[in-house]
Design a protein around this motif. Structure first.
Motif, PDB file in Angstrom:
ATOM      1  N   ILE A  38     -24.730  21.483 144.004  1.00 51.78           N
ATOM      2  CA  ILE A  38     -24.201  20.120 143.975  1.00 51.78           C
ATOM      3  C   ILE A  38     -24.348  19.613 142.546  1.00 51.78           C
ATOM      4  O   ILE A  38     -25.456  19.585 141.998  1.00 51.78           O
ATOM      5  N   LYS A  39     -23.220  19.237 141.954  1.00 53.94           N
ATOM      6  CA  LYS A  39     -23.231  18.958 140.521  1.00 53.94           C
ATOM      7  C   LYS A  39     -22.749  17.553 140.193  1.00 53.94           C
ATOM      8  O   LYS A  39     -21.628  17.176 140.558  1.00 53.94           O
ATOM      9  N   ALA A  40     -23.595  16.785 139.529  1.00 49.83           N
ATOM     10  CA  ALA A  40     -23.234  15.426 139.117  1.00 49.83           C
ATOM     11  C   ALA A  40     -22.050  15.483 138.163  1.00 49.83           C
ATOM     12  O   ALA A  40     -22.055  16.251 137.208  1.00 49.83           O
ATOM     13  N   GLN A  41     -21.029  14.672 138.426  1.00 51.55           N
ATOM     14  CA  GLN A  41     -19.864  14.646 137.540  1.00 51.55           C
ATOM     15  C   GLN A  41     -20.041  13.538 136.498  1.00 51.55           C
ATOM     16  O   GLN A  41     -19.605  12.403 136.680  1.00 51.55           O
ATOM     17  N   VAL A  42     -20.741  13.891 135.445  1.00 55.75           N
ATOM     18  CA  VAL A  42     -20.952  12.953 134.334  1.00 55.75           C
ATOM     19  C   VAL A  42     -20.495  13.642 133.053  1.00 55.75           C
ATOM     20  O   VAL A  42     -20.445  14.871 132.990  1.00 55.75           O
ATOM     21  N   LEU A  43     -20.170  12.813 132.071  1.00 58.19           N
ATOM     22  CA  LEU A  43     -19.605  13.384 130.850  1.00 58.19           C
ATOM     23  C   LEU A  43     -20.661  13.660 129.779  1.00 58.19           C
ATOM     24  O   LEU A  43     -20.431  13.454 128.606  1.00 58.19           O
ATOM     25  N   VAL A  44     -21.830  14.118 130.228  1.00 58.92           N
ATOM     26  CA  VAL A  44     -22.854  14.504 129.257  1.00 58.92           C
ATOM     27  C   VAL A  44     -23.229  15.950 129.515  1.00 58.92           C
ATOM     28  O   VAL A  44     -23.177  16.415 130.650  1.00 58.92           O
ATOM     29  N   GLY A  45     -23.587  16.643 128.466  1.00 64.31           N
ATOM     30  CA  GLY A  45     -23.971  18.037 128.612  1.00 64.31           C
ATOM     31  C   GLY A  45     -25.406  18.165 129.095  1.00 64.31           C
ATOM     32  O   GLY A  45     -26.141  17.182 129.170  1.00 64.31           O
ATOM     33  N   GLY A  46     -25.784  19.383 129.438  1.00 58.62           N
ATOM     34  CA  GLY A  46     -27.165  19.651 129.832  1.00 58.62           C
ATOM     35  C   GLY A  46     -27.586  18.956 131.106  1.00 58.62           C
ATOM     36  O   GLY A  46     -28.717  18.507 131.243  1.00 58.62           O
TER      37      GLY A  46
END
Ligand code: GDP
Ligand code: MN
Length: 363
Positions: A38-46
């Motif tokens: 399950i992956k947060a969809q945010v525009l930051v790396g790491g």
């Protein structure tokens, strides 16, 4: 503009790059077929390191973890959507990226056998584990070039055709989408021999917007919301101007007539109907606001666009009181729209401010 992982992966998929099965959601899910990531969809790396990637084996656990992520901020970014995908049995993680190299003025293709970590880190510690290829943008990138690249690095020869095919397709994505950065990190080899993009980054060149419909991407909307400068204050009269000077002057006039500004909101130059509506709606998030004074000296900004924005906002918030002063480009058209919709319009900013202060007095 940055695209979210799920948006980038959808594009990858349409170019034939394998990705794992999954879907994006901001709520409940009904079933899972296999263990999931399950992956947060945010525009930051790491995201991985910041707790933005979770795993689950059952539906119950998945539901719980989706909720957990949706309540989280990852490096200051609120999580609004998550991507739920089959958890891949990872055997090996590679890195693949394409950037515009400013110095060479060419796309630079980078591949590394050290995936899943920052490429900068690999470049520092193990530069021999990266192969680089500067592409001539005038020429066609052919699959053999990708195969040649991979022959220069230590990967099993049986993996070369599949990985090369992904490099070839990713270059197509980069070129046709007017990318400035595209990344698959990690590019994964699974225990069962599949090769797929487990992550996706795609940043597109804003200057190429006329060739594409970038408005379908999430970030497009969010950006437009930030096309104005907003500072919340304690009063009950919203103040909108175009240009910081005019907006400050508008606040002063409101005060002069005994009113109390609820904000400073500068829509800047060239705001269209949508930005104006969004600006008004931003002000209305503050429940103290009884009315809005709008003061526009139209140059690039057009009075008819501003008027349409007010009308659209009124449709959604019919109780709000407005008083408008606007002059300049398309003034006549703008005024007609306001009159048709019974929105008070004054010739001078003093009169418009005074009128609004009086209108909200009895509130
Ligand atoms: P990032 O941290 O924002 O770059 O997010 P990624 O999507 O690259 O995921 C970070 C790391 O989580 C990867 O490098 C993997 O090690 C791990 N990961 C992500 N997806 C999977 C998966 O499907 N299976 C397994 N086993 N690990 C995964
Ligand atoms: Mn990644």
């Amino acid at each position: 503009m940055k695209l979210h992982e799920y948006e980038a992966k959808n594009i990858f998929k349409s170019y034939g790059i394998p990705i794992s099965e999954g879907y994006v959601t901001s709520g409940e899910i009904k079933e899972i077929k296999k263990p999931v990531v399950i992956k947060a969809q945010v525009l930051v790396g790491g995201r991985g390191k910041s707790g933005g990637i979770l795993f689950a084996n059952t539906l119950e656990e998945t539901t719980e973890k989706i909720k957990e992520l949706l309540n989280k901020e990852i490096k200051g970014e609120k999580v609004e959507k998550v991507l739920v995908e089959e958890k891949l049995p990872i055997k090996k993680e590679y890195y693949l990226g394409i950037v515009i190299d400013r110095k060479e003025k060419k796309p630079l293709i980078l591949f590394s056998t050290e995936g899943g970590v920052d490429i900068e880190e690999v470049a520092q510690k193990n530069p021999e584990k990266i192969v680089k290829y500067y592409m001539d943008p005038q020429k066609e990138f052919l699959p053999y070039l990708a195969r040649n690249m991979l022959k220069k690095i230590n990967i099993p020869s049986k993996e070369i055709p599949k990985v090369a095919d992904i490099i070839y397709k990713l270059y197509k994505v980069f070129k046709e989408m007017d990318g400035i950065l595209v990344e698959i990190n990690p590019l994964v080899i699974t225990e069962d021999g599949r090769v797929l993009a487990a992550d996706g980054v795609l940043n597109v060149d804003d200057d190429a917007h006329h060739r594409h419909d970038y408005s379908k991407f999430e970030e497009f909307d969010r950006r437009n919301n930030f096309e104005f400068a907003y500072v919340k204050l304690n009063g009950n009269i919203g103040v909108i101007g175009n240009g910081a000077g005019l907006t400050l002057a508008s606040m002063d006039i409101v005060k002069e007539y005994g009113g109390d500004p609820a904000c400073f909101l500068d829509i800047g130059g060239g705001a269209d109907e949508r930005v104006v509506r969004k600006a008004i709606e931003k002000i209305l998030e503050n429940k103290n606001v009884d009315g809005i004074f709008i003061n526009i000296l139209a140059g690039i900004t057009r009075c008819d666009e501003v008027a349409k924005g007010i009308v659209e906002a009124l449709k959604r918030h019919p109780k709000v009181k407005f008083s408008v002063r606007m002059m300049g480009t398309n003034e006549k058209e703008g005024r007609e729209i306001l009159i048709e919709n019974n929105i008070p319009f004054e010739k001078s900013m003093e009169d418009a401010a005074k009128k609004l202060v009086e209108m909200v007095k009895d509130y």
